[in-house]
Design a protein around this motif. Sequence first.
Motif, PDB file in Angstrom:
ATOM      1  N   ILE B 204       0.705  -0.658   0.246  1.00 45.97           N
ATOM      2  CA  ILE B 204       0.231  -0.140  -0.021  1.00 45.97           C
ATOM      3  C   ILE B 204       0.805   0.756  -0.416  1.00 45.97           C
ATOM      4  O   ILE B 204       1.797   1.428   0.659  1.00 45.97           O
ATOM      5  N   THR B 205       0.248   2.129  -0.455  1.00 41.36           N
ATOM      6  CA  THR B 205       1.307   3.321  -1.502  1.00 41.36           C
ATOM      7  C   THR B 205       0.459   4.099  -1.846  1.00 41.36           C
ATOM      8  O   THR B 205      -0.222   4.098  -2.714  1.00 41.36           O
ATOM      9  N   HIS B 206       1.498   5.474  -1.854  1.00 47.51           N
ATOM     10  CA  HIS B 206       1.035   6.545  -2.925  1.00 47.51           C
ATOM     11  C   HIS B 206       1.902   7.321  -3.669  1.00 47.51           C
ATOM     12  O   HIS B 206       2.145   8.034  -3.773  1.00 47.51           O
ATOM     13  N   ARG B 207       3.069   6.147  -2.981  1.00 44.03           N
ATOM     14  CA  ARG B 207       4.616   6.761  -4.012  1.00 44.03           C
ATOM     15  C   ARG B 207       4.354   5.786  -4.956  1.00 44.03           C
ATOM     16  O   ARG B 207       5.190   4.633  -5.255  1.00 44.03           O
ATOM     17  N   LEU B 208       4.527   6.949  -6.806  1.00 38.81           N
ATOM     18  CA  LEU B 208       4.351   5.619  -7.749  1.00 38.81           C
ATOM     19  C   LEU B 208       5.460   5.726  -8.148  1.00 38.81           C
ATOM     20  O   LEU B 208       5.841   4.080  -8.548  1.00 38.81           O
ATOM     21  N   GLU B 209       6.491   6.395  -8.060  1.00 36.83           N
ATOM     22  CA  GLU B 209       7.777   5.553  -8.470  1.00 36.83           C
ATOM     23  C   GLU B 209       8.109   4.006  -8.054  1.00 36.83           C
ATOM     24  O   GLU B 209       8.683   3.043  -8.510  1.00 36.83           O
ATOM     25  N   GLU B 210       8.161   4.019  -6.393  1.00 42.34           N
ATOM     26  CA  GLU B 210       8.303   2.529  -6.199  1.00 42.34           C
ATOM     27  C   GLU B 210       7.219   1.873  -6.625  1.00 42.34           C
ATOM     28  O   GLU B 210       7.606   0.253  -6.709  1.00 42.34           O
ATOM     29  N   VAL B 211       5.573   2.253  -7.181  1.00 42.00           N
ATOM     30  CA  VAL B 211       4.989   0.763  -7.309  1.00 42.00           C
ATOM     31  C   VAL B 211       6.023  -0.122  -9.078  1.00 42.00           C
ATOM     32  O   VAL B 211       5.463  -0.638  -9.073  1.00 42.00           O
ATOM     33  N   LYS B 212       6.158   1.185  -9.834  1.00 40.04           N
ATOM     34  CA  LYS B 212       6.438   1.394 -11.353  1.00 40.04           C
ATOM     35  C   LYS B 212       7.686   0.219 -11.159  1.00 40.04           C
ATOM     36  O   LYS B 212       7.534  -0.916 -11.951  1.00 40.04           O
ATOM     37  N   ARG B 213       9.029   0.446  -9.898  1.00 41.15           N
ATOM     38  CA  ARG B 213      10.032  -0.279  -9.714  1.00 41.15           C
ATOM     39  C   ARG B 213       9.349  -1.972  -9.153  1.00 41.15           C
ATOM     40  O   ARG B 213      10.464  -3.091  -9.557  1.00 41.15           O
ATOM     41  N   CYS B 230      -3.972  -2.315 -13.262  1.00 44.56           N
ATOM     42  CA  CYS B 230      -3.099  -2.091 -13.874  1.00 44.56           C
ATOM     43  C   CYS B 230      -2.356  -2.791 -14.246  1.00 44.56           C
ATOM     44  O   CYS B 230      -1.745  -3.345 -12.454  1.00 44.56           O
ATOM     45  N   ASP B 231      -1.323  -2.611 -14.886  1.00 47.24           N
ATOM     46  CA  ASP B 231      -0.128  -3.257 -14.890  1.00 47.24           C
ATOM     47  C   ASP B 231       0.855  -2.129 -15.017  1.00 47.24           C
ATOM     48  O   ASP B 231       0.683  -1.009 -15.605  1.00 47.24           O
ATOM     49  N   PRO B 232       1.383  -1.699 -13.578  1.00 48.77           N
ATOM     50  CA  PRO B 232       2.431  -0.547 -13.092  1.00 48.77           C
ATOM     51  C   PRO B 232       3.239  -0.222 -14.207  1.00 48.77           C
ATOM     52  O   PRO B 232       3.499   0.312 -14.395  1.00 48.77           O
ATOM     53  N   ARG B 233       3.614  -1.656 -14.784  1.00 45.47           N
ATOM     54  CA  ARG B 233       4.822  -1.435 -15.432  1.00 45.47           C
ATOM     55  C   ARG B 233       4.656  -1.160 -16.447  1.00 45.47           C
ATOM     56  O   ARG B 233       5.602  -0.787 -17.516  1.00 45.47           O
ATOM     57  N   GLN B 234       3.436  -1.242 -16.740  1.00 42.68           N
ATOM     58  CA  GLN B 234       3.341  -1.025 -18.984  1.00 42.68           C
ATOM     59  C   GLN B 234       2.398   0.763 -18.469  1.00 42.68           C
ATOM     60  O   GLN B 234       2.331   1.513 -19.222  1.00 42.68           O
ATOM     61  N   GLU B 235       2.313   1.670 -17.485  1.00 41.94           N
ATOM     62  CA  GLU B 235       2.120   2.992 -17.333  1.00 41.94           C
ATOM     63  C   GLU B 235       3.071   3.620 -16.860  1.00 41.94           C
ATOM     64  O   GLU B 235       4.033   3.550 -16.340  1.00 41.94           O
ATOM     65  N   SER B 236       3.102   4.998 -17.505  1.00 40.53           N
ATOM     66  CA  SER B 236       4.098   6.104 -16.709  1.00 40.53           C
ATOM     67  C   SER B 236       3.001   6.500 -15.596  1.00 40.53           C
ATOM     68  O   SER B 236       1.875   6.705 -15.147  1.00 40.53           O
ATOM     69  N   VAL B 237       4.103   7.032 -14.953  1.00 36.93           N
ATOM     70  CA  VAL B 237       4.153   8.036 -13.448  1.00 36.93           C
ATOM     71  C   VAL B 237       2.924   8.683 -13.757  1.00 36.93           C
ATOM     72  O   VAL B 237       1.828   9.161 -12.831  1.00 36.93           O
ATOM     73  N   ARG B 238       3.367   9.499 -14.640  1.00 35.71           N
ATOM     74  CA  ARG B 238       2.147  10.521 -14.827  1.00 35.71           C
ATOM     75  C   ARG B 238       0.310  10.046 -15.171  1.00 35.71           C
ATOM     76  O   ARG B 238      -0.516  10.508 -14.118  1.00 35.71           O
ATOM     77  N   ARG B 239       0.508   8.785 -15.801  1.00 36.56           N
ATOM     78  CA  ARG B 239      -0.963   8.469 -15.745  1.00 36.56           C
ATOM     79  C   ARG B 239      -1.356   8.063 -14.582  1.00 36.56           C
ATOM     80  O   ARG B 239      -2.822   7.248 -14.412  1.00 36.56           O
ATOM     81  N   LEU B 240      -0.420   7.361 -13.799  1.00 42.34           N
ATOM     82  CA  LEU B 240      -0.783   6.409 -12.195  1.00 42.34           C
ATOM     83  C   LEU B 240      -1.420   8.131 -11.572  1.00 42.34           C
ATOM     84  O   LEU B 240      -2.086   7.966 -11.078  1.00 42.34           O
ATOM     85  N   ALA B 241      -0.367   8.813 -11.620  1.00 43.71           N
ATOM     86  CA  ALA B 241      -1.080   9.598 -10.604  1.00 43.71           C
ATOM     87  C   ALA B 241      -2.091  10.297 -10.692  1.00 43.71           C
ATOM     88  O   ALA B 241      -3.241  10.828  -9.868  1.00 43.71           O
ATOM     89  N   SER B 242      -2.788  10.457 -12.223  1.00 44.84           N
ATOM     90  CA  SER B 242      -3.746  11.487 -12.948  1.00 44.84           C
ATOM     91  C   SER B 242      -5.027  10.213 -12.568  1.00 44.84           C
ATOM     92  O   SER B 242      -6.251  10.274 -11.710  1.00 44.84           O
ATOM     93  N   SER B 247      -7.770  13.459 -11.461  1.00 42.65           N
ATOM     94  CA  SER B 247      -7.150  15.012 -13.040  1.00 42.65           C
ATOM     95  C   SER B 247      -5.966  15.262 -12.656  1.00 42.65           C
ATOM     96  O   SER B 247      -5.773  13.712 -12.630  1.00 42.65           O
ATOM     97  N   GLU B 248      -5.421  15.511 -13.585  1.00 40.17           N
ATOM     98  CA  GLU B 248      -4.090  16.345 -14.324  1.00 40.17           C
ATOM     99  C   GLU B 248      -3.698  16.727 -12.975  1.00 40.17           C
ATOM    100  O   GLU B 248      -4.272  17.874 -12.759  1.00 40.17           O
ATOM    101  N   VAL B 249      -2.495  16.237 -12.392  1.00 42.46           N
ATOM    102  CA  VAL B 249      -1.820  16.579 -11.485  1.00 42.46           C
ATOM    103  C   VAL B 249      -1.918  18.170 -11.497  1.00 42.46           C
ATOM    104  O   VAL B 249      -1.077  18.056 -12.508  1.00 42.46           O
ATOM    105  N   MET B 250      -1.486  18.638 -10.373  1.00 39.23           N
ATOM    106  CA  MET B 250      -1.455  20.086 -10.438  1.00 39.23           C
ATOM    107  C   MET B 250       0.118  20.078 -10.319  1.00 39.23           C
ATOM    108  O   MET B 250       0.553  19.807  -9.128  1.00 39.23           O
ATOM    109  N   GLU B 251       0.650  21.228 -10.878  1.00 45.09           N
ATOM    110  CA  GLU B 251       1.835  21.230  -9.986  1.00 45.09           C
ATOM    111  C   GLU B 251       2.131  22.933  -9.693  1.00 45.09           C
ATOM    112  O   GLU B 251       1.198  23.927 -10.229  1.00 45.09           O
ATOM    113  N   VAL B 252       3.020  23.255  -8.910  1.00 41.79           N
ATOM    114  CA  VAL B 252       3.150  24.497  -8.371  1.00 41.79           C
ATOM    115  C   VAL B 252       4.227  25.743  -9.510  1.00 41.79           C
ATOM    116  O   VAL B 252       4.635  24.722  -9.884  1.00 41.79           O
TER     117      VAL B 252
END
Lengths: 355, 518
Positions: B204-213, B230-242, B247-252
Amino acid sequence: MRLELVPRGDVSPWARVLAPVAAVIAAVLIGGVVIAVMGRSPAAAFQVYFVDTLSESWGLQEMAVKATPLLIIAVGLSFCFRASLWNIGAEGQFIIGALVGSILPLYTAGSGAGFWVIPLALVMGALGGLAYAMIPALLRVTFGVSEILSSLMLVYVADLVLDYLVRGPWRDPKGFNFPQTVNFDATLPFLADGGRLHAGVLLGPVLVLVAWFVISRTLFGFGVRVAGEAPKAARFAGFDANRMVLAAFAISGAAAGLAGVLEVLGQIGQLKPGISSGYGFTAITVAFLGRLHPLGMVFGALVVALTVIGGESAQIALKLPLDLTRTFQGVLLMCVLAADALVSYRVRIVTMARA
Amino acid sequence: MAGASGREDQRDGPPLVSLRGIVKRFGTLTANDHVDLDIRAGEIHALLGENGAGKSTLVKILFGLLQPNEGEIRWQGQPVTLANPEDAGRLGIGMVFQHFSLFDNLTVAENIAVALPKGEDMRSIAARIASVGERYGLALEPGRPVWTLSAGERQRIEIVRALLREPRLLILDEPTSVLTPQEADTLFVTLEKLAAGGCGLLYITHRLEEVKRLCSGATVMRAGKVVAACDPRQESVRRLASLMVGSEVMEVRAAAAHQLGPVRFELNKLSLAPDEIHGVALKGVDLAVRGGEIVGVAGVAGNGQAELFAAMSGESRAEKAGAVRIDGADAGRDDIDARRRRKAAFVPEERNGHAAAPRLTLSENVVLSRHATGGVARHGLVDASAAKAVAAEISRVFDVRKGRVDPPAGTLSGGNLQKFVVGREILREPGVLIVNQPTWGVDAGAAATIRQALIDLAARGAAVVVISQDLDEIFAIADRIAVIHDGHLSATYPAREIDREKIGLLMAGTAEERPHAA
């Protein structure tokens, strides 16, 4: 199967106001069952307990006289309890207040000193209670001693000091060796005929209004509430925790001391053992019965005073034991606490049924 | 582990565990709304979602801590009821909690023994700890008292404790939240070995890099529902985040170029003994923050962040007045209100109970931190209508969503209350702002609002210190970065010049003490 308390989302203020009223009704019903089990008529007991007391001038006056010390002590205690400080020793502060407040009346008895003795005695009584409350407060602030134990144990010390004084140095030389002082000249004037309604009763409502103002409008009262609700938030707000302990104990000690001297100058007219009959402890019930709200405590003090007077009447008229009064007070407090819980929480029965 | 055969033959059979149509309601809130989840043996499966998405509820159901209102749990194809964690344990479900449940004064072996069935002697437990440790790379000294251990070592105890019961499904709740990047790498090796041994893992996590790895399957939850499997290895971090945020992730937005002003907040060799047993002493902390910049203080939880915040805010006073300086004036002996009068403002980590009193209303909580600086209290009296006006202003500017005009603070959601307590300080337009964990446990939208407000405040000339355990947050907003470890604060490094590896070493306390960078 087990019971679970589920928090209710939004509670209307009316539910909170009506809960104690419902609790009183429930307690009366339970009391009726107890009396019926004892083989007496609940209807007759209800008549003697409540109807007679509330329908006669004598009963109403007596209620006000009994409610006054309870109310004043409870108003003081509410500052401690709101700040999550457990001053259980109001009884001791009451006694010491009565003692210190009696010094002037005692030494001016028979000397024809003027009316000025009374206000001075009241101030001294309040200061005596305040000083006595400082002992547990300072112990807590400097050494971290639990104020629950120290304040409670100091009740017995105060009791014994009173006992020593009225049996020793302060005993009335012409009193046939009874453990009591001379009768004071400086006593509070009566307000009505045919009862014991004395001028000290007027202080109750005044103090209620002052306390309400302090708690709800001043920064100090705000600090007391925050200290009780969330100590870390109080620290974040910059309220000094130690100063808060001292201030809350000072207020509750002064109030208890004032109640003590009022009782002596208003009702008894002299010092003797047993001047309190447990006001300092009963006031804890009153404080929570009134949900620590100044106006609520007026209600609480009147209800408890009613049970005390009604209990005395029932003892005389129906030969019901005095213990019944205490039982009833206990039932009442339990009902209030239960009503409180039921207003904030819903009871849910959880069965082990399969999903 | 026990009973696990090779990986291949389990691919085709029923999943190790499958949840079907799980519904869990708390009052009016539906925390889990017809959730489906399958985990196969030998698989590391990620459960993704923001705080409040319903992950914890789902996991508690799987571990027998909560009962679902509807739905079915199947263990290797057979329907089962998990009435309590013992039932789950009997099937072979183990769990490593996010918050450790360890006894600080007991040793490693004793802490493990209390979780095992009675009757095993300490020597055999120590031997088993050693053998599991060797097999999975979980080095532990059985005789060490727990309070001497780092967070990573403590987590290893929790993991070994679960492994000694030979689980077939191991649940890990946010396991890397208290680890340095290097400690996290070690953990991943362990987890991969476990999976290779046939154990199923729910991560369980919200850290996407770890999940992909790490993970070969992922279930994404949002607002109580499964929004994607989904299979996280097939998805981009951006798509997982959204998927997670909806929605699209807001950035500062970075601040426009602005000049740095003079030093507005300074710590000089600040040392402080801790208030509590097992607290962390601050040891000679130096820091200088100029107007117009944000300094981020990174570090693993429990390395003195709380103590540093208290020393900076004045909740704990320094011994020397010169140890803390605000706008050039000595403030070390000032209490928190005196520091506020010097135009400093503070936001502690804990919203409920520290930054705000949960049962007091929002306007009363305005009085809480503003009574000393005017506007809401005069001559010892509280000005309730002024406080209400300020509360309304904060709610408007920071978009604080609430059910009533002036509700108790504790009824707000985490993100809204956090916006309120941050807004309460920022609208004072402070010259110095010290904030601890500004976006811990809040939703992405609120986090973006808060981070943007911090950046904008600095751009208007304030000195801002952000203590955070979230490295992504620090890199997103800080101009310079320092690391706190065991009460020592490192030198500060420009955010553009320092990388995660270097910060990780500093977080672990293994980097050189006095680098020449400034």
